[in-house]
Design a protein around this motif. Structure first.
Motif, short mmCIF file in Angstrom:
data_model
loop_
_atom_site.label_atom_id
_atom_site.label_comp_id
_atom_site.label_asym_id
_atom_site.label_seq_id
_atom_site.Cartn_x
_atom_site.Cartn_y
_atom_site.Cartn_z
N GLY A 36 35.34 13.19 93.34
CA GLY A 36 35.46 14.51 93.97
C GLY A 36 36.44 14.58 95.12
O GLY A 36 36.58 15.63 95.76
N ILE A 87 42.07 16.68 90.93
CA ILE A 87 41.25 17.69 90.26
C ILE A 87 39.89 17.81 90.94
O ILE A 87 39.40 18.91 91.22
CB ILE A 87 41.05 17.35 88.77
CG1 ILE A 87 42.39 17.17 88.05
CG2 ILE A 87 40.20 18.42 88.08
CD1 ILE A 87 43.26 18.40 88.00
N SER A 116 33.06 9.36 95.83
CA SER A 116 34.16 8.51 95.36
C SER A 116 34.07 7.20 96.13
O SER A 116 33.19 7.01 96.98
CB SER A 116 35.50 9.19 95.60
OG SER A 116 35.81 9.13 96.98
N VAL A 160 32.10 3.47 90.90
CA VAL A 160 31.64 3.58 89.51
C VAL A 160 31.79 2.25 88.75
O VAL A 160 31.17 2.07 87.70
CB VAL A 160 32.40 4.69 88.74
CG1 VAL A 160 32.05 6.06 89.29
CG2 VAL A 160 33.90 4.46 88.74
N ASN A 210 39.45 8.28 88.01
CA ASN A 210 40.57 7.83 87.18
C ASN A 210 40.77 6.34 87.37
O ASN A 210 40.47 5.77 88.42
CB ASN A 210 41.85 8.58 87.55
CG ASN A 210 42.82 8.64 86.38
OD1 ASN A 210 42.53 8.11 85.29
ND2 ASN A 210 43.95 9.26 86.58
N PHE A 221 37.15 2.49 82.03
CA PHE A 221 36.37 3.62 81.50
C PHE A 221 35.08 3.13 80.83
O PHE A 221 34.05 3.81 80.89
CB PHE A 221 37.23 4.47 80.56
CG PHE A 221 38.18 5.36 81.33
CD1 PHE A 221 37.70 6.39 82.13
CD2 PHE A 221 39.55 5.16 81.29
CE1 PHE A 221 38.57 7.20 82.87
CE2 PHE A 221 40.42 5.96 82.02
CZ PHE A 221 39.94 6.98 82.81
N1 LIG Z 1 47.38 13.37 84.58
C1 LIG Z 1 47.20 14.18 83.55
O1 LIG Z 1 48.14 14.83 83.10
C2 LIG Z 1 45.81 14.31 82.94
C3 LIG Z 1 45.65 15.15 81.84
C4 LIG Z 1 44.37 15.32 81.32
C5 LIG Z 1 43.28 14.65 81.89
N2 LIG Z 1 43.45 13.83 82.98
C6 LIG Z 1 42.26 13.18 83.59
O2 LIG Z 1 41.90 13.85 84.79
C7 LIG Z 1 41.00 12.99 85.51
C8 LIG Z 1 41.21 13.20 87.02
O3 LIG Z 1 42.54 12.86 87.35
P1 LIG Z 1 43.13 13.05 88.83
O4 LIG Z 1 44.61 13.14 88.67
O5 LIG Z 1 42.38 14.13 89.54
O6 LIG Z 1 42.76 11.65 89.48
P2 LIG Z 1 43.07 11.15 90.98
O7 LIG Z 1 43.71 12.20 91.81
O8 LIG Z 1 43.75 9.81 90.84
O9 LIG Z 1 41.62 10.92 91.59
C9 LIG Z 1 40.81 9.88 91.13
C10 LIG Z 1 39.47 9.96 91.80
O10 LIG Z 1 38.69 8.85 91.28
C11 LIG Z 1 38.13 8.16 92.39
N3 LIG Z 1 37.93 6.75 92.01
C12 LIG Z 1 38.84 5.88 91.50
N4 LIG Z 1 38.25 4.69 91.27
C13 LIG Z 1 36.95 4.83 91.64
C14 LIG Z 1 35.84 3.96 91.65
N5 LIG Z 1 35.94 2.69 91.23
N6 LIG Z 1 34.65 4.43 92.08
C15 LIG Z 1 34.53 5.71 92.51
N7 LIG Z 1 35.54 6.58 92.55
C16 LIG Z 1 36.74 6.15 92.11
C17 LIG Z 1 39.12 8.33 93.52
O11 LIG Z 1 38.43 8.08 94.73
P3 LIG Z 1 39.13 7.57 96.08
O12 LIG Z 1 40.10 8.67 96.45
O13 LIG Z 1 38.03 7.43 97.04
O14 LIG Z 1 39.81 6.28 95.72
C18 LIG Z 1 39.50 9.81 93.32
O15 LIG Z 1 38.50 10.65 93.87
C19 LIG Z 1 41.27 11.56 85.00
O16 LIG Z 1 40.12 11.07 84.36
C20 LIG Z 1 42.41 11.74 83.99
O17 LIG Z 1 42.27 10.90 82.86
C21 LIG Z 1 44.71 13.65 83.50
#
Ligand SMILES: NC(=O)c1ccc[n+]([C@@H]2O[C@H](COP(=O)([O-])OP(=O)(O)OC[C@H]3O[C@@H](n4cnc5c(N)ncnc54)[C@H](OP(=O)(O)O)[C@@H]3O)[C@@H](O)[C@H]2O)c1
Length: 242
Positions: A8, A12, A31, A38, A59, A71
């Motif tokens: 969160g 996104i 997070s 996770v 992610n 995952f």
């Molecule tokens: N990029 C694309 O074009 C695309 C398209 C479709 C779907 N998606 C999907 O959208 C989803 C969200 O993407 P996003 O870009 O919003 O990701 P993001 O900005 O990289 O954010 C990832 C989040 O996951 C948390 N996180 C990472 N490792 C963790 C762990 N071990 N334990 C707990 N929290 C953890 C991070 O927390 P911290 O900040 O505290 O590290 C952050 O809140 C992904 O699953 C991705 O596959 C992406």
């Protein structure tokens, strides 16, 4: 409703939390930076305790083969905690066509995440989005040098993260789909064309060279990353650039 948004604090996730709270729900971000992991499972039981809905927007730190383990482990841990906590709806965000690109580790990892959820014990929803507009700069940088950016002519239907978050929040607040909802941007481009539009908008004089072998999206066959029948989001790419 009480909604635990795992991931969160991300691109996104943070917008989903804002949208859900604005709609009158009690959405709480979790997070790594809030002490929930996770992968190790640390803090998960507490994070999902009392939640009606869990939205998983975490992610993987890498897009390579290690993303499969990320995952697998994160879903095993989250599903176990959510099941124990009596959660009634589990939502994930995946990628349009993720099961059509087995050559890419990350796309196989997202297909695995979907399967773990669908085979699991909790009513669920899978939102599949096309490529985020915010992701374009990274895509361009992967195959760029001082003078050129090499990109394949892969069809892409970019969507703004703002629109993705709105769609995820809407699904999270509704009844479980026990299936998939595709969401996509309003226009389809080829990736090389999108590169030219992006560079021109930024006043970047480099040339985009169409190269069917360049970068991650070279592995994509046909138009599997697009869906003209998806729920179409409002934001157009050039408006987003502006
Ligand atoms: N990029 C694309 O074009 C695309 C398209 C479709 C779907 N998606 C999907 O959208 C989803 C969200 O993407 P996003 O870009 O919003 O990701 P993001 O900005 O990289 O954010 C990832 C989040 O996951 C948390 N996180 C990472 N490792 C963790 C762990 N071990 N334990 C707990 N929290 C953890 C991070 O927390 P911290 O900040 O505290 O590290 C952050 O809140 C992904 O699953 C991705 O596959 C992406």
């Amino acid at each position: 409703m009480k909604i635990a948004v795992i991931g969160g604090t991300g691109l996104i996730g943070s917008q989903v939390v804002t949208d859900l709270n604005a709609a009158g729900h009690e959405a709480v971000p979790h997070s790594k930076s809030t002490g929930v992991d996770v992968v190790s499972g640390q803090g998960l039981d507490e994070a999902v305790a009392g939640a009606d809905v869990v939205v998983n927007l975490t992610n993987s730190p890498t897009f390579d083969e290690a993303s499969l383990a990320f995952f697998q482990t994160s879903m095993d841990n989250l599903l176990a905690a959510a099941h124990k906590g009596g959660v009634g709806h589990f939502v994930i965000l995946s990628i349009v066509g993720t099961d059509q690109v087995p050559e890419l580790d990350y796309y196989r990892a997202k297909a695995l995440q979907e399967k773990l959820l669908a085979d699991g014990p909790i009513p669920y929803s899978i939102v599949r989005a096309t490529q985020f507009m915010e992701f374009m700069d990274a895509v361009l940088s992967w195959t760029a040098d001082a003078d050129t950016v090499r990109l394949p002519a892969t069809p892409i239907q970019p969507i703004a993260s703002r629109d993705v978050a709105a769609a995820v929040a809407e699904v999270a607040a509704g009844a479980p789909l026990n299936g998939i909802r595709n969401i996509a941007g309003p226009e389809i481009f080829t990736l090389d064309e999108l590169g030219r539009i992006t560079l021109s908008h930024k006043g970047d004089n480099r040339t985009v060279v169409t190269d069917p072998t360049a970068g991650m999206f070279a592995a994509v066959k046909g138009d599997v990353l697009t869906d003209k029948d998806a729920h179409l989001a409002p934001t157009r790419y050039t408006d987003w650039l502006s």
